[in-house]
Scaffold this motif. Structure first.
Motif, short mmCIF file in Angstrom:
data_model
loop_
_atom_site.label_atom_id
_atom_site.label_comp_id
_atom_site.label_asym_id
_atom_site.label_seq_id
_atom_site.Cartn_x
_atom_site.Cartn_y
_atom_site.Cartn_z
N GLN A 103 40.66 35.80 33.22
CA GLN A 103 40.18 35.41 34.54
C GLN A 103 39.72 36.63 35.34
N SER A 104 38.57 36.52 35.94
CA SER A 104 38.11 37.58 36.85
C SER A 104 39.11 37.67 38.00
N GLY A 105 39.44 38.89 38.38
CA GLY A 105 40.43 39.11 39.43
C GLY A 105 41.82 39.43 38.90
N ALA A 106 42.04 39.23 37.60
CA ALA A 106 43.34 39.56 36.99
C ALA A 106 43.34 41.03 36.59
N VAL A 107 43.11 41.89 37.56
CA VAL A 107 42.97 43.33 37.32
C VAL A 107 44.23 43.88 36.65
N LEU A 108 44.04 44.70 35.63
CA LEU A 108 45.17 45.24 34.88
C LEU A 108 44.93 46.69 34.51
N SER A 109 45.99 47.36 34.14
CA SER A 109 45.93 48.75 33.68
C SER A 109 47.14 49.00 32.78
N PHE A 110 47.13 50.15 32.10
CA PHE A 110 48.27 50.55 31.28
C PHE A 110 49.10 51.59 32.01
N GLU A 111 50.40 51.52 31.82
CA GLU A 111 51.30 52.61 32.19
C GLU A 111 51.90 53.10 30.89
N LEU A 112 51.88 54.41 30.69
CA LEU A 112 52.31 55.02 29.44
C LEU A 112 53.59 55.81 29.67
N PHE A 113 54.53 55.67 28.75
CA PHE A 113 55.85 56.29 28.89
C PHE A 113 56.20 57.14 27.69
N TYR A 114 56.95 58.19 27.95
CA TYR A 114 57.50 59.03 26.89
C TYR A 114 58.91 59.44 27.29
N GLN A 115 59.87 59.12 26.45
CA GLN A 115 61.29 59.43 26.68
C GLN A 115 61.75 58.94 28.06
N GLY A 116 61.36 57.71 28.40
CA GLY A 116 61.81 57.08 29.63
C GLY A 116 61.04 57.45 30.89
N GLN A 117 60.13 58.40 30.79
CA GLN A 117 59.37 58.85 31.95
C GLN A 117 57.92 58.39 31.85
N ARG A 118 57.36 57.93 32.97
CA ARG A 118 55.94 57.57 32.99
C ARG A 118 55.14 58.86 32.92
N VAL A 119 54.25 58.95 31.93
CA VAL A 119 53.47 60.18 31.74
C VAL A 119 52.00 60.00 32.12
N ALA A 120 51.53 58.76 32.20
CA ALA A 120 50.12 58.55 32.55
C ALA A 120 49.87 57.09 32.89
N SER A 121 48.77 56.86 33.57
CA SER A 121 48.27 55.51 33.84
C SER A 121 46.79 55.49 33.48
N SER A 122 46.33 54.36 33.00
CA SER A 122 44.92 54.23 32.64
C SER A 122 44.08 53.84 33.85
N GLN A 123 42.78 53.77 33.64
CA GLN A 123 41.88 53.17 34.62
C GLN A 123 42.23 51.69 34.73
N SER A 124 41.68 51.00 35.71
CA SER A 124 41.87 49.56 35.84
C SER A 124 40.73 48.81 35.18
N LEU A 125 41.01 47.58 34.78
CA LEU A 125 40.01 46.71 34.17
C LEU A 125 40.10 45.33 34.81
N ASP A 126 38.97 44.79 35.23
CA ASP A 126 38.91 43.42 35.73
C ASP A 126 38.31 42.59 34.60
N PRO A 127 39.12 41.78 33.91
CA PRO A 127 38.63 41.09 32.72
C PRO A 127 37.62 39.98 33.03
N SER A 128 36.92 39.56 31.99
CA SER A 128 36.00 38.43 32.06
C SER A 128 36.08 37.71 30.72
N ALA A 129 35.24 36.71 30.51
CA ALA A 129 35.23 35.98 29.25
C ALA A 129 34.72 36.84 28.09
N THR A 130 34.03 37.93 28.40
CA THR A 130 33.56 38.86 27.38
C THR A 130 34.61 39.96 27.22
N PRO A 131 35.22 40.08 26.03
CA PRO A 131 36.27 41.10 25.86
C PRO A 131 35.76 42.50 26.17
N SER A 132 36.61 43.28 26.85
CA SER A 132 36.30 44.67 27.20
C SER A 132 37.45 45.55 26.76
#
Length: 192
Positions: A103-132
């Motif tokens: 669904q458009s508007g279901a904006v998402l991103s990744f949070e990445l962890f190493y040994q219990g600590q967040r080490v990075a976050s990705s860019q955001s993506l607003d999905p659509s019916a076409t996979p990205s």
């Protein structure tokens, strides 16, 4: 041939042999979910930890929840908390990313962890019916990935990609030690 040229050649050969033996342990993996039956993702699917019970597999066609490849894909629980989407790795990996549709508007991103600590976050993506593809954008090692969204359950994930870090085998250490002994022997012989 001078001592320094010999030493450089021996050192170069040892370095090449060492790098070849360590490179063999790395391998890329892509989980496409096509081999799963509809229902909860098994706890250790693909050798990963899916124990948060935040992911469900399905293969029935449904717009806009389009699969990137094949028919299988996974969805997080409707209105789930981000923590429920956490996926753990059994060893440190380089996480590449995954394909999303929904669904458009279901904006998402990744949070990445190493040994219990967040080490990075990705860019955001607003999905659509076409996979990205949503890239992690992080080249370091991680041991867990979490999908962050205000709208869990309104997107699907497919072709989850990562590269396992090379794990040196005992033979690699033996080869490296043998190379170092060889270098020491050449140096000692040249010094005499």
């Amino acid at each position: 041939m001078s001592c320094s040229k010999s030493l450089r050649r021996v050192a170069l050969a040892a370095a090449l042999l060492s790098s070849l033996s360590f490179a063999g342990g790395a391998h890329a993996a892509v989980l496409n979910f096509d081999d799963l039956a509809d229902g909860l993702v098994p706890l250790n699917y693909g050798g990963l930890d899916w124990s948060r019970f935040g992911w469900t597999a399905f293969s029935t066609a449904a717009e806009p929840y389009t699969a990137h490849s094949g028919a299988g894909r996974v969805a997080s629980g409707f209105l789930a908390e981000d923590a429920a989407s956490r996926i753990g790795f059994s060893q440190a990996v380089r996480f590449d990313g995954a394909w999303f549709a929904g669904q458009s508007g279901a904006v998402l991103s990744f949070e990445l962890f190493y040994q219990g600590q967040r080490v990075a976050s990705s860019q955001s993506l607003d999905p659509s019916a076409t996979p990205s593809f949503l890239a992690s954008g992080y080249a370091g090692l991680v041991d867990a990935v979490q999908v962050k969204s205000q709208n869990h359950g309104e997107f699907v994930m497919d072709d989850f990609s990562f590269t396992a870090a090379p794990v040196p085998e005992p033979q690699s250490y033996a080869l490296l030690l043998g190379g170092l002994i060889g270098i020491a022997a050449v140096l000692r012989r040249r010094a005499v």
